[in-house]
Design a protein around this motif. Structure first.
Motif, mmCIF file in Angstrom:
data_model
loop_
_atom_site.group_PDB
_atom_site.id
_atom_site.type_symbol
_atom_site.label_atom_id
_atom_site.label_comp_id
_atom_site.label_asym_id
_atom_site.label_seq_id
_atom_site.Cartn_x
_atom_site.Cartn_y
_atom_site.Cartn_z
ATOM 1 N N ASN A 1 -36.144 -25.407 3.789
ATOM 2 C CA ASN A 1 -37.194 -26.252 3.201
ATOM 3 C C ASN A 1 -36.857 -27.732 3.330
ATOM 4 O O ASN A 1 -37.735 -28.557 3.627
ATOM 5 N N LEU A 2 -35.604 -28.052 3.119
ATOM 6 C CA LEU A 2 -35.164 -29.447 3.221
ATOM 7 C C LEU A 2 -35.283 -29.958 4.652
ATOM 8 O O LEU A 2 -35.710 -31.092 4.882
ATOM 9 N N ARG A 3 -34.944 -29.131 5.618
ATOM 10 C CA ARG A 3 -35.015 -29.539 7.026
ATOM 11 C C ARG A 3 -36.461 -29.708 7.492
ATOM 12 O O ARG A 3 -36.733 -30.492 8.408
ATOM 13 N N ARG A 4 -37.386 -28.973 6.864
ATOM 14 C CA ARG A 4 -38.787 -29.152 7.207
ATOM 15 C C ARG A 4 -39.324 -30.496 6.699
ATOM 16 O O ARG A 4 -40.225 -31.087 7.283
ATOM 17 N N GLU A 5 -38.758 -30.942 5.574
ATOM 18 C CA GLU A 5 -39.209 -32.208 4.988
ATOM 19 C C GLU A 5 -38.502 -33.423 5.584
ATOM 20 O O GLU A 5 -39.088 -34.492 5.692
ATOM 21 N N ILE A 6 -37.231 -33.248 5.930
ATOM 22 C CA ILE A 6 -36.424 -34.371 6.422
ATOM 23 C C ILE A 6 -35.807 -33.985 7.768
ATOM 24 O O ILE A 6 -35.334 -32.850 7.947
ATOM 25 N N ASP A 7 -35.757 -34.922 8.662
ATOM 26 C CA ASP A 7 -35.126 -34.695 9.973
ATOM 27 C C ASP A 7 -33.612 -34.810 9.819
ATOM 28 O O ASP A 7 -33.069 -35.904 9.654
ATOM 29 N N LEU A 8 -32.933 -33.660 9.839
ATOM 30 C CA LEU A 8 -31.485 -33.625 9.621
ATOM 31 C C LEU A 8 -30.763 -33.151 10.893
ATOM 32 O O LEU A 8 -31.316 -32.354 11.663
ATOM 33 N N PRO A 9 -29.541 -33.629 11.091
ATOM 34 C CA PRO A 9 -28.763 -33.158 12.262
ATOM 35 C C PRO A 9 -28.356 -31.697 12.083
ATOM 36 O O PRO A 9 -28.394 -31.157 10.979
ATOM 37 N N ASN A 10 -27.970 -31.098 13.131
ATOM 38 C CA ASN A 10 -27.575 -29.687 13.103
ATOM 39 C C ASN A 10 -26.162 -29.560 12.536
ATOM 40 O O ASN A 10 -25.162 -29.559 13.256
ATOM 41 N N ILE A 11 -26.082 -29.465 11.197
ATOM 42 C CA ILE A 11 -24.783 -29.365 10.511
ATOM 43 C C ILE A 11 -24.763 -28.096 9.663
ATOM 44 O O ILE A 11 -25.784 -27.445 9.457
ATOM 45 N N THR A 12 -23.587 -27.783 9.157
ATOM 46 C CA THR A 12 -23.435 -26.602 8.303
ATOM 47 C C THR A 12 -24.165 -26.816 6.983
ATOM 48 O O THR A 12 -24.142 -27.914 6.414
ATOM 49 N N ASN A 13 -24.799 -25.771 6.488
ATOM 50 C CA ASN A 13 -25.550 -25.832 5.231
ATOM 51 C C ASN A 13 -24.624 -26.189 4.059
ATOM 52 O O ASN A 13 -23.749 -25.409 3.695
ATOM 53 N N PRO A 14 -24.828 -27.375 3.442
ATOM 54 C CA PRO A 14 -23.953 -27.773 2.329
ATOM 55 C C PRO A 14 -24.504 -27.360 0.953
ATOM 56 O O PRO A 14 -23.846 -27.593 -0.069
ATOM 57 N N LEU A 15 -25.720 -26.820 0.917
ATOM 58 C CA LEU A 15 -26.376 -26.530 -0.369
ATOM 59 C C LEU A 15 -25.837 -25.232 -0.981
ATOM 60 O O LEU A 15 -25.503 -24.288 -0.266
ATOM 61 N N PRO A 16 -25.810 -25.164 -2.322
ATOM 62 C CA PRO A 16 -25.365 -23.934 -2.999
ATOM 63 C C PRO A 16 -26.557 -23.006 -3.284
ATOM 64 O O PRO A 16 -27.711 -23.420 -3.207
ATOM 65 N N ASP A 17 -26.261 -21.763 -3.607
ATOM 66 C CA ASP A 17 -27.304 -20.874 -4.135
ATOM 67 C C ASP A 17 -27.764 -21.419 -5.497
ATOM 68 O O ASP A 17 -26.946 -21.919 -6.280
ATOM 69 N N THR A 18 -29.047 -21.276 -5.749
ATOM 70 C CA THR A 18 -29.625 -21.874 -6.969
ATOM 71 C C THR A 18 -30.379 -20.825 -7.772
ATOM 72 O O THR A 18 -31.001 -19.927 -7.203
ATOM 73 N N LEU A 19 -30.308 -20.981 -9.087
ATOM 74 C CA LEU A 19 -31.120 -20.166 -9.995
ATOM 75 C C LEU A 19 -32.084 -21.084 -10.742
ATOM 76 O O LEU A 19 -31.678 -22.144 -11.226
ATOM 77 N N HIS A 20 -33.340 -20.664 -10.818
ATOM 78 C CA HIS A 20 -34.312 -21.380 -11.649
ATOM 79 C C HIS A 20 -34.505 -20.559 -12.923
ATOM 80 O O HIS A 20 -35.065 -19.454 -12.895
ATOM 81 N N VAL A 21 -34.048 -21.103 -14.033
ATOM 82 C CA VAL A 21 -34.053 -20.390 -15.315
ATOM 83 C C VAL A 21 -35.198 -20.915 -16.174
ATOM 84 O O VAL A 21 -35.267 -22.113 -16.464
ATOM 85 N N LYS A 22 -36.086 -20.012 -16.587
ATOM 86 C CA LYS A 22 -37.211 -20.393 -17.443
ATOM 87 C C LYS A 22 -36.909 -19.963 -18.883
ATOM 88 O O LYS A 22 -36.518 -18.819 -19.128
ATOM 89 N N LYS B 1 -26.643 -11.794 -15.621
ATOM 90 C CA LYS B 1 -25.889 -12.285 -16.782
ATOM 91 C C LYS B 1 -26.705 -13.339 -17.550
ATOM 92 O O LYS B 1 -26.751 -13.329 -18.785
ATOM 93 N N VAL B 2 -27.359 -14.235 -16.814
ATOM 94 C CA VAL B 2 -28.158 -15.304 -17.442
ATOM 95 C C VAL B 2 -29.393 -14.724 -18.126
ATOM 96 O O VAL B 2 -29.789 -15.163 -19.207
ATOM 97 N N LEU B 3 -29.984 -13.704 -17.494
ATOM 98 C CA LEU B 3 -31.201 -13.106 -18.039
ATOM 99 C C LEU B 3 -30.968 -12.453 -19.403
ATOM 100 O O LEU B 3 -31.898 -12.310 -20.210
ATOM 101 N N LYS B 4 -29.734 -12.050 -19.682
ATOM 102 C CA LYS B 4 -29.391 -11.418 -20.950
ATOM 103 C C LYS B 4 -29.209 -12.430 -22.089
ATOM 104 O O LYS B 4 -29.067 -12.052 -23.249
ATOM 105 N N MET B 5 -29.189 -13.717 -21.747
ATOM 106 C CA MET B 5 -29.004 -14.754 -22.771
ATOM 107 C C MET B 5 -30.245 -14.868 -23.660
ATOM 108 O O MET B 5 -31.356 -14.557 -23.237
ATOM 109 N N ASN B 6 -30.027 -15.318 -24.887
ATOM 110 C CA ASN B 6 -31.136 -15.529 -25.822
ATOM 111 C C ASN B 6 -32.081 -16.616 -25.310
ATOM 112 O O ASN B 6 -31.633 -17.631 -24.777
ATOM 113 N N HIS B 7 -33.375 -16.383 -25.473
ATOM 114 C CA HIS B 7 -34.442 -17.331 -25.157
ATOM 115 C C HIS B 7 -34.678 -17.525 -23.652
ATOM 116 O O HIS B 7 -35.499 -18.367 -23.270
#
Length: 302
Positions: free
Chosen positions: A119-140, A98-104
């Motif tokens: 990737n975040l866990r490799r950079e920072i020492d985090l406890p074993n918790i449920t993943n709170p991050l959302p799916d992400t789109l990088h729009v160019k 849907k985003v790809l069909k947008m102008n520009h």
């Protein structure tokens, strides 16, 4: 009455057979007249050409810098991406299409939330918790100037929770590009004014030295353009000679900018060197000939 005379002259000229050899002789005489005018100017030729070269060097250096700055801004703009964070229980593929069909919008990359979490866990020492991050789109976006418009459209997509981008960096890029373009425009105007002033003084001296000769030619019915063209050619010669001399220092600037492009791994604009040299010569000739025409109108009633 004057209109009738002009029409009669045109009709007469149409019936006069063309003599190409005569035209060639006239062109030769005009060229030699321009050459003689340059010789009459003497040592002042060196001063005029040197001054023209200095002015055109400043113009050429700034013009070449503008091209490089535009390339840097374009490349940095291409790096800019809008980060789009999706709501839970949404399908990233559908939203990406849907985003790809947008102008520009030129490209959309999906970053699954598990990849971001790993990737975040490799950079920072985090406890074993449920993943709170959302799916992400990088729009160019195709151009930095269109980022704001695309961002507004993204806000209307219901599956998107939030979107953001490096606004400060984008503004700095646009501001820097605007500054360089404005500086180039100002320098171009200054170059035009200085060139016209230099050529004006030179042509005025030539006109004064040939005043009686010009008056005799006018009494003999010589065409106004026959009087004007040698003076215009003289101004064009000064502009051309100044541009040729200016190429050397401008090439040093071009070489330094090429090294800068290599250092930052930003490709140098294609054919920029040849384009700058051609522009330098064209500007020199145009401003030189234009300055002569203005001077002729001011000091010579032909």
């Amino acid at each position: 009455m004057n209109d009738k005379k002009q029409k009669i002259k045109k009709q007469v000229k149409q019936h006069i057979p063309k003599d190409w050899l005569c035209d060639l002789r006239i062109a030769y005489r005009i060229t030699m007249e321009a050459f003689n005018d340059i010789k009459r100017t003497g040592i002042m030729n060196l001063v005029i050409i040197t001054t023209m070269a200095a002015i055109l060097t400043i113009f050429g250096a700034l013009f070449r810098t503008t091209i490089s700055m535009s390339q840097f801004a374009h490349e940095m703009g291409n790096v800019l991406e809008i980060s789009v964070y999706l709501k839970n229980d949404t399908k990233p593929d559908l939203v990406a299409n849907k985003v790809l069909k947008m102008n520009h919008v030129s490209k959309v990359k999906i970053i699954p939330k598990q990849v971001s979490w790993d990737n975040l866990r490799r950079e920072i020492d985090l406890p074993n918790i449920t993943n709170p991050l959302p799916d992400t789109l990088h729009v160019k976006v195709d151009k930095p100037i269109n980022i704001t418009g695309v961002l507004s459209e993204l806000k209307n997509v219901p599956e998107i929770e939030e979107s953001s981008y490096a606004a400060d960096l984008a503004k700095k890029i646009q501001f820097l590009t605007h500054i360089v373009n404005t500086a180039t425009a100002v320098v171009t105007i200054i170059v035009a004014i200085l060139t016209i002033m230099i050529i004006n003084n030179t042509i005025q001296l030539v006109i004064q030295s040939r005043k009686e000769e010009i008056e005799i030619m006018r009494l003999m019915g010589v065409s106004n353009w026959y009087i004007k063209i040698p003076l215009v050619m003289q101004g064009a010669f000064y502009g051309f000679a100044g541009a040729i001399v200016a190429i050397l220092p401008v090439n040093f600037v071009q070489h330094a900018l090429q090294n800068l492009h290599k250092f930052f791994l930003v490709p140098s604009p294609a054919f920029a060197e040849l384009f700058v040299i051609a522009t330098l010569i064209l500007v020199g000739i145009s401003f030189g000939a234009g300055g002569s025409l203005i001077s002729i109108k001011k000091h010579l009633q032909v």
